[in-house]
Design a protein around this motif. Structure first.
Motif, PDB file in Angstrom:
ATOM      1  N   ARG A  33       0.829  -1.207   0.000  1.00  0.00           N
ATOM      2  CA  ARG A  33       0.000   0.000   0.000  1.00  0.00           C
ATOM      3  C   ARG A  33       0.864   1.259   0.000  1.00  0.00           C
ATOM      4  NH1 ARG A  33      -3.217  -0.073   4.930  1.00  0.00           N
ATOM      5  NH2 ARG A  33      -4.595   1.465   3.970  1.00  0.00           N
ATOM      6  N   LEU A  34       1.935   1.260   0.787  1.00  0.00           N
ATOM      7  CA  LEU A  34       2.839   2.408   0.809  1.00  0.00           C
ATOM      8  C   LEU A  34       3.502   2.599  -0.555  1.00  0.00           C
ATOM      9  CD1 LEU A  34       4.513   1.795   4.278  1.00  0.00           C
ATOM     10  CD2 LEU A  34       2.880   3.600   3.729  1.00  0.00           C
ATOM     11  N   ARG A  35       3.935   1.500  -1.171  1.00  0.00           N
ATOM     12  CA  ARG A  35       4.564   1.580  -2.487  1.00  0.00           C
ATOM     13  C   ARG A  35       3.578   2.095  -3.535  1.00  0.00           C
ATOM     14  NH1 ARG A  35       7.084  -3.558  -5.902  1.00  0.00           N
ATOM     15  NH2 ARG A  35       8.187  -2.299  -7.463  1.00  0.00           N
ATOM     16  N   THR A  36       2.343   1.603  -3.471  1.00  0.00           N
ATOM     17  CA  THR A  36       1.329   2.032  -4.438  1.00  0.00           C
ATOM     18  C   THR A  36       1.025   3.520  -4.281  1.00  0.00           C
ATOM     19  OG1 THR A  36       0.350  -0.180  -4.397  1.00  0.00           O
ATOM     20  CG2 THR A  36      -0.993   1.590  -5.310  1.00  0.00           C
ATOM     21  N   PHE A  37       0.900   3.987  -3.067  1.00  0.00           N
ATOM     22  CA  PHE A  37       0.602   5.398  -2.826  1.00  0.00           C
ATOM     23  C   PHE A  37       1.728   6.280  -3.354  1.00  0.00           C
ATOM     24  CE2 PHE A  37       0.383   9.080   0.254  1.00  0.00           C
ATOM     25  CZ  PHE A  37      -0.761   9.642  -0.289  1.00  0.00           C
ATOM     26  N   ARG A  38       2.976   5.885  -3.097  1.00  0.00           N
ATOM     27  CA  ARG A  38       4.125   6.660  -3.564  1.00  0.00           C
ATOM     28  C   ARG A  38       4.108   6.762  -5.092  1.00  0.00           C
ATOM     29  NH1 ARG A  38       7.485   3.696  -1.322  1.00  0.00           N
ATOM     30  NH2 ARG A  38       7.655   4.804   0.650  1.00  0.00           N
ATOM     31  N   TRP A  39       3.857   5.645  -5.753  1.00  0.00           N
ATOM     32  CA  TRP A  39       3.797   5.626  -7.219  1.00  0.00           C
ATOM     33  C   TRP A  39       2.604   6.442  -7.731  1.00  0.00           C
ATOM     34  CZ3 TRP A  39      -0.413   2.892  -9.456  1.00  0.00           C
ATOM     35  CH2 TRP A  39      -0.450   2.931 -10.854  1.00  0.00           C
ATOM     36  N   LEU A  40       1.464   6.318  -7.066  1.00  0.00           N
ATOM     37  CA  LEU A  40       0.255   6.994  -7.512  1.00  0.00           C
ATOM     38  C   LEU A  40       0.415   8.511  -7.438  1.00  0.00           C
ATOM     39  CD1 LEU A  40      -2.547   6.340  -8.568  1.00  0.00           C
ATOM     40  CD2 LEU A  40      -3.352   6.189  -6.199  1.00  0.00           C
ATOM     41  N   LEU A  41       1.059   9.010  -6.402  1.00  0.00           N
ATOM     42  CA  LEU A  41       1.316  10.446  -6.308  1.00  0.00           C
ATOM     43  C   LEU A  41       2.220  10.904  -7.448  1.00  0.00           C
ATOM     44  CD1 LEU A  41       1.872  11.061  -2.480  1.00  0.00           C
ATOM     45  CD2 LEU A  41      -0.217  11.377  -3.807  1.00  0.00           C
ATOM     46  N   SER A  42       3.248  10.125  -7.743  1.00  0.00           N
ATOM     47  CA  SER A  42       4.171  10.489  -8.820  1.00  0.00           C
ATOM     48  C   SER A  42       3.479  10.507 -10.174  1.00  0.00           C
ATOM     49  CB  SER A  42       5.348   9.507  -8.858  1.00  0.00           C
ATOM     50  OG  SER A  42       6.092   9.573  -7.664  1.00  0.00           O
ATOM     51  N   GLU A  43       2.557   9.567 -10.386  1.00  0.00           N
ATOM     52  CA  GLU A  43       1.840   9.500 -11.649  1.00  0.00           C
ATOM     53  C   GLU A  43       0.822  10.628 -11.801  1.00  0.00           C
ATOM     54  OE1 GLU A  43       1.708   7.253 -14.424  1.00  0.00           O
ATOM     55  OE2 GLU A  43       3.728   6.841 -13.681  1.00  0.00           O
ATOM     56  N   THR A  44       0.159  10.971 -10.709  1.00  0.00           N
ATOM     57  CA  THR A  44      -0.976  11.899 -10.780  1.00  0.00           C
ATOM     58  C   THR A  44      -0.571  13.348 -10.512  1.00  0.00           C
ATOM     59  OG1 THR A  44      -2.321  10.056  -9.937  1.00  0.00           O
ATOM     60  CG2 THR A  44      -3.353  12.218 -10.011  1.00  0.00           C
ATOM     61  N   TRP A  45       0.354  13.541  -9.585  1.00  0.00           N
ATOM     62  CA  TRP A  45       0.821  14.897  -9.247  1.00  0.00           C
ATOM     63  C   TRP A  45       2.346  14.915  -9.279  1.00  0.00           C
ATOM     64  CZ3 TRP A  45      -3.092  12.484  -6.392  1.00  0.00           C
ATOM     65  CH2 TRP A  45      -4.373  13.037  -6.569  1.00  0.00           C
ATOM     66  N   PRO A  46       2.952  14.844 -10.468  1.00  0.00           N
ATOM     67  CA  PRO A  46       4.421  14.800 -10.538  1.00  0.00           C
ATOM     68  C   PRO A  46       5.069  16.046  -9.951  1.00  0.00           C
ATOM     69  CG  PRO A  46       3.450  15.123 -12.721  1.00  0.00           C
ATOM     70  CD  PRO A  46       2.329  14.768 -11.804  1.00  0.00           C
ATOM     71  N   GLN A  47       4.367  17.184  -9.991  1.00  0.00           N
ATOM     72  CA  GLN A  47       4.862  18.423  -9.395  1.00  0.00           C
ATOM     73  C   GLN A  47       3.910  18.835  -8.276  1.00  0.00           C
ATOM     74  OE1 GLN A  47       7.785  19.657 -10.265  1.00  0.00           O
ATOM     75  NE2 GLN A  47       8.030  18.123 -11.891  1.00  0.00           N
ATOM     76  N   ALA A  48       4.235  18.451  -7.050  1.00  0.00           N
ATOM     77  CA  ALA A  48       3.323  18.703  -5.927  1.00  0.00           C
ATOM     78  C   ALA A  48       3.701  19.933  -5.109  1.00  0.00           C
ATOM     79  CB  ALA A  48       3.280  17.478  -5.013  1.00  0.00           C
ATOM     80  N   LYS A  49       4.841  20.522  -5.373  1.00  0.00           N
ATOM     81  CA  LYS A  49       5.261  21.678  -4.589  1.00  0.00           C
ATOM     82  C   LYS A  49       4.224  22.789  -4.696  1.00  0.00           C
ATOM     83  CE  LYS A  49       9.164  24.738  -3.700  1.00  0.00           C
ATOM     84  NZ  LYS A  49      10.542  25.132  -4.116  1.00  0.00           N
TER      85      LYS A  49
END
Length: 241
Positions: A33-49
């Motif tokens: 679940r932690l790995r999936t969340f990390r990947w999902l953020l990168s895919e959906t919001w690559p620039q989160a700053k």
């Protein structure tokens, strides 16, 4: 309407196999679940700053920490103080640092997620391992409050054929207002259970997709493949209001 709103996102790594593991879902599936969340953020919001994320039902803060390290400014909310893996094993929470405190990576607020009314300052709402612990009316209210916000949801999906015999007595198939089908689940009153609710509602997959669409989500992204806890299938979703 649902088909037009539904897209799929394929995970680039292997999910666990079709058989549920015998361990507690709160612990046995945590690394995935932690790995999936990390990947999902990168895919959906690559620039989160510059973006703000609200983690509702944050538990020990593990997902909040990942979001912070990805670049989000994170507020974590939970009715209980943050807990550790040892607390999960014991079924109770350790003493924390106070109802509001600054972690080194996020702000923590001790509050029931149902009492969080103002979501206007957040770009993304995370509900990870939370939705299925709420009664149906509270799920409906939460989606209504989040209607204009992007959401990340990780939730159990009810499938009667996958509930182990040892847990079957906790589930009662039901149809709730709006014609959504699934089951009522008897909560266990532990740290990873619902806070203050005896019964929660688990949607089946068709109903949860219709529920999201009826709540006004313009697009539902479903992560493939589903994965499995000790209670059957689980799913990740990204909702866009």
């Amino acid at each position: 309407m649902i088909e037009a709103a539904l897209t799929h996102l394929q995970a680039p790594f292997r999910m666990n196999g079709p058989e549920p593991r015998p361990s507690l879902p709160a612990l046995g599936q945590l690394p995935l679940r932690l790995r999936t969340f990390r990947w999902l953020l990168s895919e959906t919001w690559p620039q989160a700053k510059g973006k703000r994320l609200l983690d509702l039902g944050a538990g020990p803060g593990l997902f909040a920490r990942i979001a912070s390290r990805h670049g989000f400014s994170v507020t974590a909310v939970d009715a209980r103080m943050p807990w550790t893996a040892a607390d999960i094993e014991a079924g109770q929470s350790s003493a924390g640092s106070g109802p509001v405190f600054e972690d080194d990576e996020f702000l923590f607020i001790q509050k029931d997620l149902r009492d969080v009314d103002d979501l206007s300052g957040f770009d993304v709402i995370a509900c990870i391992g939370v939705l299925y612990h709420l009664p149906f009316a509270d799920q409906r209210d939460l989606l209504a409050r989040c209607a204009a916000r992007a959401m990340v949801i990780d939730t159990e999906i009810y499938d009667a054929s996958r509930i182990p015999e040892s847990e079957a007595s906790r589930f009662r198939p039901a149809t709730v207002a709006g014609g959504y089908s699934g089951a009522f689940c008897r909560e266990q009153g532990q740290v990873y259970s619902s806070h203050g609710d005896a019964l929660s509602f688990w949607f089946d997959q068709d109903s949860i997709l219709r529920f999201f669409a009826d709540a006004g989500c313009s697009r539902v992204t479903m992560v493939e493949p589903q994965y499995f806890s000790a209670f059957g299938p689980r799913r990740w979703f990204v909702l866009n209001g």
